[in-house]
Design a protein around this motif. Structure first.
Motif, short mmCIF file in Angstrom:
data_model
loop_
_atom_site.label_atom_id
_atom_site.label_comp_id
_atom_site.label_asym_id
_atom_site.label_seq_id
_atom_site.Cartn_x
_atom_site.Cartn_y
_atom_site.Cartn_z
N THR A 12 71.17 77.20 112.31
CA THR A 12 71.60 76.54 113.54
C THR A 12 70.67 75.38 113.88
OG1 THR A 12 70.26 78.03 114.90
CG2 THR A 12 72.52 78.70 114.48
N HIS A 13 71.25 74.40 114.56
CA HIS A 13 70.49 73.25 115.03
C HIS A 13 70.98 72.92 116.43
CE1 HIS A 13 68.85 68.96 114.03
NE2 HIS A 13 67.96 69.72 114.64
N ASN A 14 70.05 72.76 117.36
CA ASN A 14 70.41 72.53 118.77
C ASN A 14 71.34 73.64 119.31
OD1 ASN A 14 68.87 70.16 119.00
ND2 ASN A 14 70.52 68.98 118.05
N ASP A 15 71.04 74.87 118.90
CA ASP A 15 71.76 76.06 119.37
C ASP A 15 73.24 76.08 119.00
OD1 ASP A 15 69.49 77.23 120.30
OD2 ASP A 15 69.97 77.10 122.43
N ARG A 16 73.58 75.40 117.91
CA ARG A 16 74.94 75.51 117.36
C ARG A 16 74.84 75.74 115.85
NH1 ARG A 16 79.28 73.75 120.10
NH2 ARG A 16 80.34 73.11 118.19
N THR A 17 75.77 76.51 115.31
CA THR A 17 75.75 76.77 113.87
C THR A 17 76.06 75.49 113.11
OG1 THR A 17 76.51 79.01 114.32
CG2 THR A 17 76.72 78.24 112.05
N ALA A 18 75.30 75.26 112.04
CA ALA A 18 75.50 74.06 111.22
C ALA A 18 76.82 74.16 110.45
CB ALA A 18 74.35 73.91 110.23
N GLU A 19 77.49 73.03 110.33
CA GLU A 19 78.78 73.01 109.61
C GLU A 19 78.61 73.42 108.15
OE1 GLU A 19 80.77 69.27 110.11
OE2 GLU A 19 80.84 69.46 112.30
N ASN A 20 77.44 73.11 107.59
CA ASN A 20 77.21 73.43 106.17
C ASN A 20 76.44 74.74 105.99
OD1 ASN A 20 74.78 72.46 107.17
ND2 ASN A 20 74.19 71.47 105.24
#
Length: 225
Positions: A12-20
């Motif tokens: 995750t980045h910035n509290d959202r799951t990464a698309e990749n």
């Protein structure tokens, strides 16, 4: 708790799951990290289920961290964790309904403590309040606590040290662990676990994603000099 805190790799980045996230896990599945997870936002549910299932096939312990602030949204996240077959539910503002739901579904529940808001999260409150809250939740049977130590608006190292020493349960230090100094503070406090997500995406530990994971695992398990 253990002298070697567990690294939970959060895709995750910035509290959202990464698309990749799926590709990243494939690249890093043979790294030293045993605990893996991501957030409830950022990927479609079917992809989440597939990725968590694959993580478990690879022998990993799985974690869903839910950044939500209403009982309805938090329960939605808890239901996602069960649907995905997760081992641990981290985050959510504590509620009795989620605690009972977690017990019924053999889900290890680690709610936030303190006043948590925003996304990425910030933590407010006093150490006394958070410790009292933690003890209250533990009496109700939660597995452990999710402490957003480095998102704290006060003295983060002091809070972490005191909270871990006074709360007799698994504590995970989540969010913004992004320097070796912070790793040293975590080693000194010796919580059960800590998460790193964004710092790997931002190359804070210098190297490919899997190299950074292994560096952190080696650093945290190395004996103190």
């Amino acid at each position: 708790m253990s002298n070697n805190p567990e690294l939970i790799v959060m895709l995750t980045h910035n509290d959202r799951t990464a698309e990749n996230a799926c590709q990243l896990f494939e690249q890093c599945k043979n790294s030293k990290a045993r605990f893996w997870g991501f957030k409830e936002e950022g990927l479609p549910l079917e992809q989440m289920k597939q990725l968590f299932s694959y993580m478990k096939e690879c022998g990993k312990t799985t974690v869903l961290e839910v950044v939500a602030y209403t009982e309805k949204e938090c329960m939605k996240g808890a239901k996602m964790a069960v649907e995905c077959g997760c081992d641990i539910l981290m985050g959510t503002l504590f509620s009795d309904s989620i605690n009972e739901f977690s017990k019924e579904n053999n889900l290890k529940y680690m709610p936030f403590v303190g006043k948590v808001s925003e996304r990425p999260s910030i933590l407010e409150g006093t150490a006394d309040q958070m410790i009292a809250e933690a003890r209250q939740y533990l009496e109700k049977g939660v597995y452990g606590l999710d402490l957003l130590g480095y998102r704290y608006t006060g003295d983060a190292p002091a809070l972490i040290q005191r909270f871990v020493s006074e709360v007799n349960a698994p504590v995970c230090i989540a969010g913004s662990v992004n320097t070796y100094q912070r790793l040293d503070e975590i080693k000194a406090a010796s919580p059960w676990a800590f998460t790193i997500g964004g710092a790997f995406f931002e190359n804070k530990f210098d190297g490919a994603f899997n190299e950074q994971i292994d560096k952190v695992c080696s650093y945290i398990s190395a004996p103190d000099k």
